[in-house]
Design an enzyme around this catalytic site. Structure first.
Site, PDB file in Angstrom:
ATOM      1  N   SER A  90      -2.247  -1.777  -0.547  1.00 21.18           N
ATOM      2  CA  SER A  90      -1.467  -2.544   0.418  1.00 21.18           C
ATOM      3  C   SER A  90      -1.558  -1.900   1.799  1.00 21.18           C
ATOM      4  CB  SER A  90      -0.022  -2.655  -0.097  1.00 21.18           C
ATOM      5  OG  SER A  90       0.687  -3.653   0.573  1.00 21.18           O
ATOM      6  N   HIS A 240       1.023  -8.224  -6.808  1.00 26.09           N
ATOM      7  CA  HIS A 240       0.607  -7.345  -5.721  1.00 26.09           C
ATOM      8  C   HIS A 240       0.624  -5.873  -6.128  1.00 26.09           C
ATOM      9  CE1 HIS A 240      -0.066  -5.858  -1.729  1.00 26.09           C
ATOM     10  NE2 HIS A 240       1.150  -5.358  -1.609  1.00 26.09           N
TER      11      HIS A 240
END
Length: 268
Positions: A90, A240
């Site tokens: 991320s 995610h």
């Protein structure tokens, strides 16, 4: 800026000499978030999981991907002069990409977990902008911290992550540089414009969570322009937080890539 580091490495003195590995967490995370895969990689490699600036136990300051990449480079140089295999998730993935693009000689190979070199990401964090001004009581335990945050952060996973960023007990407060993070959030969500011709020619692996929106087909052209030798693997049924949702599959893909690009004669 020298970052706080969790270092792990082989315990046997006769371990083969292999390139170091850097691990970089995401927004509101910390070095130990990647502990599962770090422990596995540390069986054969010297590994450095870093708290990015304003996170964990690292110093605070204004954030940009250029600044964060330079922090990682400076911290790595404090421990070794060798180029490293860099893994980032991320926000840490964007930092890893920026390091590879700005200082390709420092990056032997690159692994980017569930983020593209583009604007976007973190839209589901659901963290209120005035969180830095939260009023803390005189004393706070973990249960009380969750109660304090529940009206502000309904998402349990995000709330648990933010609790780990608090100093509990007497005189509680934020342990992280929350004002700097919130002020820098537009830059963190964005991706800077790079000079024409900027490219990282080393081996690059993108890992996408099947259920995550952060790597999409419209990102592929930009990924190819900056990382012409990239490959993409999708991790089934993962969102995610791919390393938490599918830890064994994530670790397998990382270990296979690391093994392939750890040989001393491997192409840079």
């Amino acid at each position: 800026m020298l970052l706080n580091v969790i270092e792990r490495g082989p315990e046997t003195p006769d371990a083969p000499h292999l390139p170091p590995i850097i691990l970089l967490h995401g927004l509101f995370g910390r070095a130990r978030n990647l502990g599962f895969v770090q422990r596995r990689l540390a069986a054969t490699h010297r590994t450095f999981a870093m708290d990015l600036r304003n996170h964990g136990a690292s110093p605070h300051g204004p954030m940009s991907y250029e600044a964060m990449a330079d922090d990682v480079r400076e911290t790595l140089a404090h421990y070794t002069s060798e180029p490293a295999i860099v893994l980032g998730h991320s926000m840490g993935g964007k930092t890893a990409m920026m390091l590879a693009l700005r200082h390709p000689e420092q990056v032997r190979a690159l692994i980017v977990a569930d983020i593209a070199p583009a604007e976007g990401g973190f839209t589901r964090m659901d963290v209120p902008p005035d969180l830095a001004n939260l009023h803390f009581p005189a004393e706070l335990d973990r249960k009380g911290a969750e109660t304090l945050l529940r009206p502000l952060i309904p998402n349990e996973a995000v709330r648990q992550m933010m609790v780990q960023n608090m100093t509990l007990g007497e005189n509680p407060g934020w342990a992280i540089g929350l004002p700097d993070i919130m002020h820098s959030l537009p830059a963190i969500m964005d991706w800077p414009t790079l000079p024409a011709g900027t490219v990282y020619n080393g081996p690059t692996l993108f890992l996408k969570g099947e259920l995550s929106p952060y790597i999409q087909p419209h990102n592929f052209a930009g990924m190819r322009a900056l990382f012409p030798h990239y490959t993409l693997e999708t991790i089934g049924s993962a969102g995610h937080w791919v390393h938490a949702d599918a830890p064994l599959r994530f670790a397998q893909l990382v270990e296979d890539f690391v093994s392939k690009h750890s040989a001393l004669n491997a192409a840079h």
